[in-house]
Enzyme design. Structure first.
Site, PDB file in Angstrom:
ATOM      1  N   GLY A   1      -3.526  -4.375   2.380  1.00 54.02           N
ATOM      2  CA  GLY A   1      -4.228  -4.103   1.625  1.00 54.02           C
ATOM      3  C   GLY A   1      -5.026  -2.757   1.983  1.00 54.02           C
ATOM      4  O   GLY A   1      -6.099  -2.275   1.134  1.00 54.02           O
ATOM      5  N   THR A   2      -4.656  -1.986   2.780  1.00 55.31           N
ATOM      6  CA  THR A   2      -5.407  -0.869   3.339  1.00 55.31           C
ATOM      7  C   THR A   2      -5.346   0.323   2.641  1.00 55.31           C
ATOM      8  O   THR A   2      -6.516   0.737   2.009  1.00 55.31           O
ATOM      9  CB  THR A   2      -4.609  -0.271   4.567  1.00 55.31           C
TER      10      THR A   2
ATOM     11  N   HIS B   1      -6.836   0.478  12.348  1.00 50.12           N
ATOM     12  CA  HIS B   1      -6.305  -1.056  12.427  1.00 50.12           C
ATOM     13  C   HIS B   1      -6.817  -1.483  13.780  1.00 50.12           C
ATOM     14  O   HIS B   1      -6.221  -2.531  14.200  1.00 50.12           O
ATOM     15  CB  HIS B   1      -4.769  -0.837  12.621  1.00 50.12           C
TER      16      HIS B   1
ATOM     17  N   ARG C   1      -5.377 -10.322   4.939  1.00 48.62           N
ATOM     18  CA  ARG C   1      -4.684 -11.197   3.835  1.00 48.62           C
ATOM     19  C   ARG C   1      -4.032 -12.227   4.518  1.00 48.62           C
ATOM     20  O   ARG C   1      -3.659 -12.371   5.684  1.00 48.62           O
ATOM     21  CB  ARG C   1      -3.428  -9.836   3.468  1.00 48.62           C
TER      22      ARG C   1
ATOM     23  N   ARG D   1       4.624  -1.653  -3.015  1.00 49.31           N
ATOM     24  CA  ARG D   1       5.924  -2.708  -3.016  1.00 49.31           C
ATOM     25  C   ARG D   1       5.692  -3.477  -4.093  1.00 49.31           C
ATOM     26  O   ARG D   1       6.147  -3.108  -5.460  1.00 49.31           O
ATOM     27  CB  ARG D   1       6.297  -3.389  -1.788  1.00 49.31           C
TER      28      ARG D   1
HETATM   29  P1  PAP Z   1      -1.081  -0.214   5.849  1.00 48.02           P
HETATM   30  O1  PAP Z   1      -1.937  -1.207   6.587  1.00 48.02           O
HETATM   31  O2  PAP Z   1       0.108   0.162   6.551  1.00 48.02           O
HETATM   32  O3  PAP Z   1      -1.766   0.997   5.451  1.00 48.02           O
HETATM   33  P2  PAP Z   1      -1.195  -1.515   3.322  1.00 48.02           P
HETATM   34  O4  PAP Z   1      -1.777  -0.577   2.338  1.00 48.02           O
HETATM   35  O5  PAP Z   1      -2.084  -2.615   3.966  1.00 48.02           O
HETATM   36  O6  PAP Z   1      -0.465  -0.831   4.200  1.00 48.02           O
HETATM   37  O7  PAP Z   1       0.010  -2.535   2.727  1.00 48.02           O
HETATM   38  C1  PAP Z   1       0.666  -2.275   1.594  1.00 48.02           C
HETATM   39  C2  PAP Z   1       0.791  -3.728   0.862  1.00 48.02           C
HETATM   40  O8  PAP Z   1      -0.414  -3.296   0.003  1.00 48.02           O
HETATM   41  C3  PAP Z   1       1.736  -3.716  -0.124  1.00 48.02           C
HETATM   42  O9  PAP Z   1       2.001  -4.934  -0.101  1.00 48.02           O
HETATM   43  P3  PAP Z   1       3.457  -5.687  -0.726  1.00 48.02           P
HETATM   44  O10 PAP Z   1       4.380  -5.252   0.506  1.00 48.02           O
HETATM   45  O11 PAP Z   1       3.224  -7.270  -0.162  1.00 48.02           O
HETATM   46  O12 PAP Z   1       3.699  -5.318  -1.912  1.00 48.02           O
HETATM   47  C4  PAP Z   1       1.555  -2.865  -1.394  1.00 48.02           C
HETATM   48  O13 PAP Z   1       2.439  -3.253  -2.554  1.00 48.02           O
HETATM   49  C5  PAP Z   1      -0.031  -3.400  -1.391  1.00 48.02           C
HETATM   50  N1  PAP Z   1      -0.919  -2.546  -2.105  1.00 48.02           N
HETATM   51  C6  PAP Z   1      -0.745  -1.138  -2.171  1.00 48.02           C
HETATM   52  N2  PAP Z   1      -1.828  -0.458  -3.010  1.00 48.02           N
HETATM   53  C7  PAP Z   1      -2.173  -1.788  -3.805  1.00 48.02           C
HETATM   54  C8  PAP Z   1      -3.201  -1.826  -4.736  1.00 48.02           C
HETATM   55  N3  PAP Z   1      -3.682  -0.675  -5.396  1.00 48.02           N
HETATM   56  N4  PAP Z   1      -3.683  -3.069  -5.165  1.00 48.02           N
HETATM   57  C9  PAP Z   1      -3.043  -4.040  -4.592  1.00 48.02           C
HETATM   58  N5  PAP Z   1      -2.096  -4.024  -3.732  1.00 48.02           N
HETATM   59  C10 PAP Z   1      -1.538  -2.862  -3.182  1.00 48.02           C
END
Ligand code: PAP
Length: 336
Positions: free
Chosen positions: A86-87, A148, A170, A302
């Site tokens: 959720g970064t 990270h 998470r 996603r």
């Molecule tokens: P990173 O660590 O590579 O920067 P990061 O943002 O942590 O990535 O991971 C993306 C995840 O956060 C995705 O999860 P999923 O694959 O289970 O769907 C993405 O959908 C989710 N994500 C991105 N933005 C949000 C948001 N605004 N609220 C909730 N979840 C989100």
């Protein structure tokens, strides 16, 4: 069980921290890497174990540069996460909180035209990647950075100055599935496919980017218990369940609590809406744009839900992961 149908990326479109050629790698880094344990990566050929955690070649280089060159300031704020926990969401919320006086008009907010990763830069993956020496002189205070990096690896000045750190993690099941999907999007054709079974096995052994997952989480959990005023420990699932409670907690911890007047004006709801998965993922910039580091912005959005892993992992896999988690966290007071 679903397998990836996402097309492979070409090697050229890989972000710098995933490049494997040795051209831009310093002598010092090559020398160090020759002595580090190595294993197979999910996206790139090799991962290296540095200070107990797994990194790509360029990440090791970014981490070393950062450890050597980054000088924290007392007012700096750091957002730390395990990958895919959720970064992007945390960056959006923290940026919106800290900068709400600079950008009072939500309809002109930078988050509407820039991806959160371009507003809150990663230390080792962006600013110091490839031995880059960034010019940080123009950054306004408080500077917001993300990383990270595991706690043990953080540059000394962050620890010495007791800078505030927000840590977000998470549950390992959803983290694994999110990481697997993300890896599929980034992986070049040349190194072939990675099955979910393979990814699962490696994740369980701790062999994932910045893994072992559990060690990463435990380090920051421990810090948050010892110094709660310095380390705020958050879980993706808890923010999802009670977004308002946690946005307020985050604002207070960062030193920007919502005033009564802001509460009355609905500021908490406005920020939550601006940073929500639905809002961010539907913006033109996040559907079509690319990060300055090369990734498609849409790769960071996603499903954005809790529990999607049950659509991919068998009950046996889930049980196996849960047992590992229980054993790793035993006695720590931490659970998912
Ligand atoms: P990173 O660590 O590579 O920067 P990061 O943002 O942590 O990535 O991971 C993306 C995840 O956060 C995705 O999860 P999923 O694959 O289970 O769907 C993405 O959908 C989710 N994500 C991105 N933005 C949000 C948001 N605004 N609220 C909730 N979840 C989100």
């Amino acid at each position: 069980m679903a397998t990836s149908l996402i097309p492979f990326a070409s090697p050229n479109s890989l972000p710098k921290y995933l490049h494997e050629d040795q051209d831009g790698v310093s002598q010092e880094c090559r020398h160090l890497m020759s002595s580090l344990p190595r294993d197979k990566g999910w996206v790139v050929k090799h991962l290296f174990k540095y200070q107990g955690f797994w990194h790509t070649t360029r990440q090791v280089q970014g981490v070393l540069a950062c450890q050597k060159l980054f000088q924290a300031q007392e007012t700096d704020l750091f957002l730390v996460t395990t990958p895919k926990s959720g970064t992007t969401w945390l960056k959006a919320m923290a940026f919106a909180i800290v900068n709400r006086n600079r950008y009072p008009r939500i309809d002109h907010h930078p988050l509407l035209s820039s991806n959160p990763h371009d507003l809150v830069p990663f230390l080792e993956l962006k600013l110091y990647v490839d031995n880059n020496v960034p010019d940080l002189t123009n950054l306004v205070s408080p500077r917001l950075f993300s990383t990270h990096m595991p706690y043990i690896t953080l540059p000394d000045s962050i620890k010495d100055l007791e800078c505030k750190i927000v840590y977000l993690c998470r549950n390992p099941r959803d983290t694994l599935i999110s990481l697997w999907h993300f890896s599929n999007k980034l992986r070049p054709k040349t190194i072939g496919n990675i099955s979910l079974e393979d990814a699962f096995e490696r994740f369980c052994k701790g062999l994932s980017l910045y893994g072992p997952f559990w060690d990463h989480v435990l380090e920051y959990w421990q810090q948050s218990l010892e110094r709660p005023e310095r380390v705020l420990f958050l879980k993706y699932e808890e923010i999802k369940a009670e977004p308002k409670v946690h946005l307020r907690r985050l604002a207070e911890f960062l030193g920007y609590p919502f005033s009564l007047e802001e509460e009355k004006l609905g500021m908490v709801d406005e920020i939550l809406k601006l940073c929500s998965f639905d809002s961010l993922s539907n913006l033109e910039v996040n559907r079509m744009g690319k990060l300055s580091t090369g990734e498609d912005n849409k790769a960071f959005f996603r499903r954005g839900e809790v529990g999607d892993s049950t659509n991919y992992l068998t009950p046996e896999m889930i049980e196996h992961l849960d047992v590992i988690t229980e054993n790793k966290f035993i006695g720590s007071g931490l659970e998912f």
